[in-house]
Write a protein that holds these residues in place. Structure first.
Motif: not given
Length: 416
Positions: A83-93, A125-137
């Protein structure tokens, strides 16, 4: 009115679909291609330090060139910290990603900043939380990520919403940063208040704790132990139960042991619980046991320090363990490993205690506790404010990116 929604995959560059990055990046390679992991990303602001990114070989990076990122792409963490989001800056192109992150390349009629905010809305966020898979990971796979609902609107409106949120949310983020700074200052005040227990006793004798208290060891859990004789089943405390200033009893384990073993590891009211291992700054953390559970035992990683009631007040000792004096003792004598540290009963006994008479100890405890309570009240108020700011932030983002808010007239408006 909420605008009609389309899946995220409808808004990406058709020639650069949503994808994850390098599966096996290999060892860090100086001069290689940098790549971004979820651990490198801040919650909503980019990467912690572009210069500290790990690098992979040019050969590996070339084999994963399908997931190379460009200026203006979005990166979304999809691993355990999804769920963390970022926009790629020119320095990381030209950099790449790991499998725990995904690239989202906006299409030709999509504003990257609008997508950045849309993927932070409560709907996403709610859509992702309802879609995640895995019990331990727990992880968010690419397929549900591609189905994330996003409001459909023209490019001009996307830009107006992005401009509004860039400005308004930055004000809330600045307010959050100020509150966090105030919390850090209160932590310093708290340490100063507690440390006065030793700082104000420079002219009194410093007596080894071993002369003032008994150190009791706890139960070692052993599944192979013979339990055919006279045994008892008792609650027992673990390191996780011993917190700074209180005992957490929401999750207490029970153990079955021989009665004789239980007799020498039973807690008594007035014992000071001190942890053997964990993070370095938590070694020897002291909390007074007040008999909250009858006949409670303690784990071998928790020492029970039993003060001589004629010489040492338990609350005085517990406060002392939180002071810079005690922290320096345990941090300098603790045995360190890669991620953890540990102390021992002998090092606990070696702690020097500024010994004043019992009445003065109790006066000192009352004085310091009064300060601690004031600071705790301020900390609670600041923490509550941070929660409200966070709720307001997400509410503002959600109503803006779904078209429920006319951003042309809402600047500075009250959204509560």
């Amino acid at each position: 009115m909420i605008r009609s929604e389309v899946p995220l995959k409808r808004l990406v560059d058709p020639y650069r679909p949503i994808t994850y990055g390098i599966v096996q990046a290999g060892p860090d390679t100086p001069g290689g291609t940098p790549y971004i992991r979820p651990a490198d990303m801040t919650p909503n602001a980019g990467v912690l330090d572009p210069e500290s990114l790990l690098r992979t070989t040019l050969t590996i990076a070339d084999s994963y060139r399908r997931s190379t990122i460009r200026d203006g792409d979005l990166v979304v963490s999809i691993g355990p910290s999804f769920g963390k989001v970022m926009i790629v800056p020119p320095a990381l192109a030209g950099a790449n990603l790991t499998q725990g992150t995904a690239r989202v390349a906006p299409g030709p009629n999509v504003e990257a900043r609008f997508l950045y905010w849309a993927l932070q809305s409560a709907i996403a966020v709610k859509f992702w939380e309802s879609s995640v898979g895995g019990a331990t990971f727990r992880a968010l796979n690419l397929e549900p990520l591609s189905r994330t609902p996003v409001a459909l609107m023209d490019l001009g409106e996307q830009r107006r919403i992005a401009d509004f949120l860039d400005s308004e949310v930055s004000r809330l983020d600045e307010l959050s940063a100020l509150r966090l700074k105030q919390l850090a200052t209160l932590s310093e005040y708290l340490l100063c208040a507690v440390s006065s227990i030793a700082d104000g006793a420079r002219d009194v004798p410093m007596v080894r704790l071993g002369y003032l208290a008994k150190v009791q060891s706890g139960i070692t859990v052993d599944s192979s132990r013979d339990l055919s004789g006279d045994v008892v089943r008792r609650p027992y405390l673990r390191v996780a139960n011993v917190q700074e200033g209180f005992v957490a009893l929401d999750s207490v384990t029970e153990v079955t042991v021989p009665r004789q073993m239980a007799a020498v590891s039973t807690l008594r009211p007035g014992d000071v619980l001190m942890t053997e291992g964990g993070d370095l700054d938590k070694l020897g953390r002291g909390t007074v046991w007040r008999g909250e559970l009858f006949d409670c035992l303690h784990q071998n990683h928790v020492f029970a320090v039993r003060p001589d009631p004629r010489k040492l007040d338990p609350d005085y000792l517990a406060l002392l363990t939180r002071s810079t004096h005690a922290r320096s003792h345990f941090e300098s004598t603790g045995v360190r490993t890669t991620n953890l540290a540990s102390t021992s009963s002998s090092k606990i006994r070696d702690l020097r205690v500024p010994l004043v008479d019992l009445e003065e100890q109790r006066v000192t405890v009352r004085r310091i506790n009064a300060e601690v309570e004031k600071i705790a009240a301020l900390r609670r108020a600041l923490t509550d404010q941070l929660s409200l700011i966070s709720e307001r932030r997400q509410a503002m983002v959600t109503v803006a990116v779904t078209g429920q808010l006319d951003v042309s007239t809402a600047r500075g408006a009250d959204l509560s």
